[in-house]
Design a protein around this motif. Structure first.
Motif, short mmCIF file in Angstrom:
data_model
loop_
_atom_site.label_atom_id
_atom_site.label_comp_id
_atom_site.label_asym_id
_atom_site.label_seq_id
_atom_site.Cartn_x
_atom_site.Cartn_y
_atom_site.Cartn_z
N THR A 342 -84.42 23.96 -10.32
CA THR A 342 -83.40 22.91 -10.29
C THR A 342 -82.25 23.20 -9.34
OG1 THR A 342 -82.58 23.98 -12.31
CG2 THR A 342 -83.88 21.98 -12.58
N GLY A 343 -82.39 24.27 -8.56
CA GLY A 343 -81.42 24.45 -7.49
C GLY A 343 -80.48 25.62 -7.66
N LEU A 344 -79.59 25.72 -6.70
CA LEU A 344 -78.63 26.82 -6.60
C LEU A 344 -77.27 26.38 -7.11
CD1 LEU A 344 -79.51 27.70 -2.91
CD2 LEU A 344 -80.33 28.93 -4.93
N GLN A 345 -76.44 27.35 -7.36
CA GLN A 345 -75.04 27.10 -7.65
C GLN A 345 -74.25 27.56 -6.44
OE1 GLN A 345 -72.10 29.23 -10.59
NE2 GLN A 345 -73.32 27.76 -11.76
N MET A 346 -73.73 26.61 -5.67
CA MET A 346 -73.07 26.94 -4.42
C MET A 346 -71.79 27.74 -4.69
SD MET A 346 -72.45 24.28 -1.31
CE MET A 346 -72.09 24.87 0.33
N GLN A 347 -71.59 28.76 -3.88
CA GLN A 347 -70.41 29.61 -4.01
C GLN A 347 -70.05 30.16 -2.64
OE1 GLN A 347 -70.67 33.62 -5.85
NE2 GLN A 347 -69.24 32.84 -7.37
N LEU A 348 -69.02 29.62 -2.04
CA LEU A 348 -68.62 30.05 -0.71
C LEU A 348 -67.85 31.37 -0.79
CD1 LEU A 348 -69.11 28.66 2.01
CD2 LEU A 348 -66.77 27.81 1.93
N LEU A 349 -68.11 32.25 0.15
CA LEU A 349 -67.40 33.53 0.26
C LEU A 349 -67.52 34.37 -1.01
CD1 LEU A 349 -64.12 32.37 2.08
CD2 LEU A 349 -66.32 32.96 3.06
N SER A 350 -68.66 34.26 -1.67
CA SER A 350 -68.99 35.06 -2.86
C SER A 350 -68.01 34.87 -4.02
CB SER A 350 -69.04 36.56 -2.51
OG SER A 350 -70.11 36.82 -1.64
N GLY A 351 -67.19 33.83 -3.96
CA GLY A 351 -66.23 33.61 -5.03
C GLY A 351 -65.09 34.61 -5.04
N VAL A 352 -64.93 35.36 -3.94
CA VAL A 352 -63.89 36.38 -3.85
C VAL A 352 -62.52 35.71 -3.75
CG1 VAL A 352 -62.95 38.26 -2.43
CG2 VAL A 352 -65.42 38.07 -2.79
N PRO A 353 -61.52 36.14 -4.53
CA PRO A 353 -60.16 35.61 -4.35
C PRO A 353 -59.50 36.29 -3.14
CG PRO A 353 -60.22 37.15 -6.20
CD PRO A 353 -61.64 37.00 -5.72
N PHE A 354 -58.94 35.46 -2.26
CA PHE A 354 -58.25 35.96 -1.08
C PHE A 354 -56.77 35.63 -1.20
CE2 PHE A 354 -62.58 35.15 0.19
CZ PHE A 354 -62.89 36.22 1.02
N THR A 355 -55.94 36.59 -0.81
CA THR A 355 -54.50 36.34 -0.75
C THR A 355 -54.00 36.68 0.65
OG1 THR A 355 -53.99 38.57 -1.57
CG2 THR A 355 -54.11 36.79 -3.20
N VAL A 356 -53.03 35.91 1.11
CA VAL A 356 -52.37 36.15 2.39
C VAL A 356 -50.89 36.38 2.11
CG1 VAL A 356 -51.73 35.19 4.63
CG2 VAL A 356 -54.04 34.83 3.73
N ASP A 357 -50.43 37.60 2.33
CA ASP A 357 -49.05 37.99 2.04
C ASP A 357 -48.64 37.60 0.63
OD1 ASP A 357 -48.74 39.08 4.60
OD2 ASP A 357 -48.22 37.13 5.44
N GLY A 358 -49.55 37.89 -0.30
CA GLY A 358 -49.27 37.68 -1.72
C GLY A 358 -49.57 36.30 -2.25
N LYS A 359 -49.91 35.35 -1.37
CA LYS A 359 -50.18 33.98 -1.81
C LYS A 359 -51.68 33.74 -1.85
CE LYS A 359 -49.07 29.14 -0.83
NZ LYS A 359 -48.38 28.21 0.10
N LEU A 360 -52.15 33.21 -2.98
CA LEU A 360 -53.57 32.95 -3.15
C LEU A 360 -54.03 31.85 -2.20
CD1 LEU A 360 -56.12 33.60 -4.90
CD2 LEU A 360 -55.45 31.64 -6.33
N VAL A 361 -55.15 32.08 -1.52
CA VAL A 361 -55.73 31.08 -0.61
C VAL A 361 -56.56 30.10 -1.44
CG1 VAL A 361 -57.33 30.69 1.30
CG2 VAL A 361 -55.81 32.68 1.33
N GLU A 362 -56.22 28.83 -1.34
CA GLU A 362 -57.02 27.79 -1.98
C GLU A 362 -57.93 27.18 -0.91
OE1 GLU A 362 -54.95 25.11 -4.77
OE2 GLU A 362 -53.15 26.29 -4.33
N LEU A 363 -59.18 27.60 -0.90
CA LEU A 363 -60.10 27.17 0.15
C LEU A 363 -60.21 25.65 0.23
CD1 LEU A 363 -63.14 29.62 0.06
CD2 LEU A 363 -61.41 29.39 1.83
N SER A 364 -60.15 24.98 -0.89
CA SER A 364 -60.31 23.52 -0.91
C SER A 364 -59.16 22.82 -0.20
CB SER A 364 -60.42 23.01 -2.35
OG SER A 364 -59.25 23.32 -3.07
N ARG A 365 -58.08 23.54 0.07
CA ARG A 365 -56.92 22.94 0.76
C ARG A 365 -56.84 23.38 2.22
NH1 ARG A 365 -51.73 22.99 -3.14
NH2 ARG A 365 -51.11 21.47 -1.56
N THR A 366 -57.88 24.07 2.69
CA THR A 366 -57.92 24.49 4.08
C THR A 366 -58.86 23.59 4.89
OG1 THR A 366 -59.77 26.04 3.81
CG2 THR A 366 -57.54 26.88 3.37
N LEU A 367 -58.69 23.65 6.21
CA LEU A 367 -59.64 22.99 7.11
C LEU A 367 -60.52 24.07 7.74
CD1 LEU A 367 -57.94 20.20 9.29
CD2 LEU A 367 -59.63 19.94 7.49
N ASN A 368 -61.81 23.79 7.80
CA ASN A 368 -62.76 24.72 8.39
C ASN A 368 -62.65 24.66 9.91
OD1 ASN A 368 -66.12 25.23 8.96
ND2 ASN A 368 -64.95 26.63 7.70
#
Length: 491
Positions: A342-368
């Motif tokens: 029945t398929g895969l469960q998509m997970q970009l960047l292994s689900g790793v939390p990324f922070t930039v200078d202490g601020k959490l990166v919300e991938l859904s709010r970025t542009l690729n």
């Protein structure tokens, strides 16, 4: 202790091993490590062990651009692909850079230090820490720990065994048994003919049909060229032949979808004959390439159906029963084994939390950016292949572009490169224009893309060759954080 290298690559699968090669040859001054959460090379091709697992595209394009595929079969089985990846790692010494059993659990960027701090957990539960100037995620696009498994009513009542292809049990014996494979994607059309060789009968139960195309397992043109030309020349010609043919057919299906649909369905009719119910079982409700086409080598699925060892049922599940599955139309399908493809469960960047200078990166709010980086996130790239062609075509280009960035920063005396939108207003689109279930289930968590370059995904190899190998490095890319700043801090 904290270990430092110039580049950390996450993942030792097809993409990660390719990244190691390109770093060694195109950015030779860059030290690197490959962190692999599992204990083996291969990624997808080591994880998946279900019967008949194989490539769903030809190995002349799924193979690396620097390492010719020399086997006769262009549609290769999983173990052969796994060995190709492992042999590549051994041949070029890439395996010496791999740390197995190192699962990345977080990554934090510091602008003053111009580096990522990567936290890992080993298989023994130990915490390890690494730092790097550039982080390259080559960990695929789906969750290795869990697949997509719908909650089927009555599943607890079923007396047989229920398995998911992502976690195929070594002790499963289906010889002489009745098998139902739920699904109609690449995994299902691979499993059905292979299991039908020994099972008493295999039923592919699908909610709706998928486009299925037969193609010879061997590329006779490629095999002919390999006998006449040097290995690399033959491989290069075959690779470009297949790329151009794929681009041509993709463009034609998009330009004339109804005509393409008629032809694809007619090809199935040629295989199964005029009396088979093509309209019900092999006529999708969507246009070609709204989802990925399913490839069957040497018509093996159609042969199994014609032989009576396999069949297709199209309908929705009412409930599992103690002896099989009951559909909403009242029909029952007997089963000893049910495979939930029945398929895969998509997970970009292994689900790793990324922070930039202490601020959490919300991938859904970025542009690729160029299909590999993310707005306002410095020194981070990820590998994501094509949805309409072989994964490795884009993986090779992405790795080469990363090397261009590393060398540009070195020449310019800069430590940081960051995609910036600036003051421009860029109209957004979904990350992928694909209607496959695994994509639609994950869209809200994915980054967006823009309607123009460099924020637009081409899904076109020829355009990407020009843009990523020869295009400007300065389009919406900010180079900053000069080397002399590090010198002053050190002083």
């Amino acid at each position: 202790m904290t270990e430092h290298v110039d580049v950390i690559v996450v993942g030792a699968g097809l993409s990660g091993i390719g990244a190691g090669y390109h770093l060694q040859t195109r950015s030779p001054k860059s030290s690197y490590l490959i962190l692999e959460g599992r204990e083996a090379i291969g990624g997808t091709w080591d994880l998946f062990r279900y019967p008949g697992i194989r490539s769903d595209s030809d190995m002349h394009t799924l193979g690396y651009n620097f390492r010719p595929w020399t086997q006769a079969k262009a549609i290769a089985d999983g173990p052969s692909i796994r060995e190709y990846i492992a042999d590549t790692a051994r041949t070029y010494g890439i395996d010496r850079h791999i740390r197995f059993g190192h699962r990345v659990i977080s990554a934090a960027w510091s602008t003053p230090e111009a580096c990522w701090t990567v936290q890992c957990e080993t298989g023994a539960g130990e915490a390890r820490r690494f730092t790097c100037n550039f982080l390259y995620m080559c960990s695929g696009y789906y969750n290795y720990a869990t697949g997509h498994a719908p909650d089927f009513p009555g599943s607890d009542d079923f007396r047989g065994r229920i398995v998911h292809p992502q976690f195929w049990p070594e002790d499963l014996d289906y010889a002489g048994k009745k098998v139902v494979v739920i699904g109609s994607g690449a995994t299902a059309v691979t499993l059905v003919p292979e299991m039908a060789r020994t099972a008493s009968h295999v039923t592919m139960l699908q909610r709706s049909p998928t486009y299925v195309v037969s193609r010879p397992a061997e590329d006779r043109f490629a095999n002919f060229l390999r006998r006449k030309l040097p290995e690399k020349a033959a491989y290069g010609i075959t690779r470009w032949k297949n790329v151009l043919l794929q681009m041509f057919f993709f463009r034609m299906t998009r330009k004339r979808p109804e005509k393409a649909k008629e032809r694809l369905i007619a090809m199935v009719r040629e295989q199964l004959g005029p009396d088979y119910d093509i309209a019900t079982h092999f006529t999708p409700r969507y246009n070609p390439w709204d989802q990925r086409l399913c490839l069957v080598p040497d018509a093996d699925l159609f042969d199994a159906i014609k032989a009576g060892s396999a069949s297709v049922e199209t309908g929705t599940i009412d409930t599992f029963t103690d002896g099989g599955i009951r559909l909403n139309n009242g029909k029952t399908i007997d089963a000893d084994v049910i495979v939930s493809a029945t398929g895969l469960q998509m997970q970009l960047l292994s689900g790793v939390p990324f922070t930039v200078d202490g601020k959490l990166v919300e991938l859904s709010r970025t542009l690729n950016y160029k299909g590999m980086m993310y707005s306002d996130v410095p020194n981070l790239a990820s590998c994501f292949g094509y949805t309409n062609a072989s994964w490795t075509l884009k993986a090779d280009l992405t790795s080469m572009y990363v090397c261009r960035l590393l060398e540009a920063m070195r020449r310019r005396g800069m430590r940081q490169c960051t995609p910036r939108i600036g003051a421009e207003v860029i109209e957004e689109e979904p990350f992928l224009s694909f209607t496959s279930g695994y994509v639609e289930r994950a869209l809200e968590s994915l980054p967006k893309q823009g309607k123009r370059k460099p924020w637009k995904l081409h899904q076109n190899y020829a355009l990407d060759v020009m843009a990523l190998r020869f295009g400007s490095l300065d389009d919406s890319m900010e180079f900053s954080n000069p080397e002399h700043v590090r010198a002053k801090v050190a002083a």
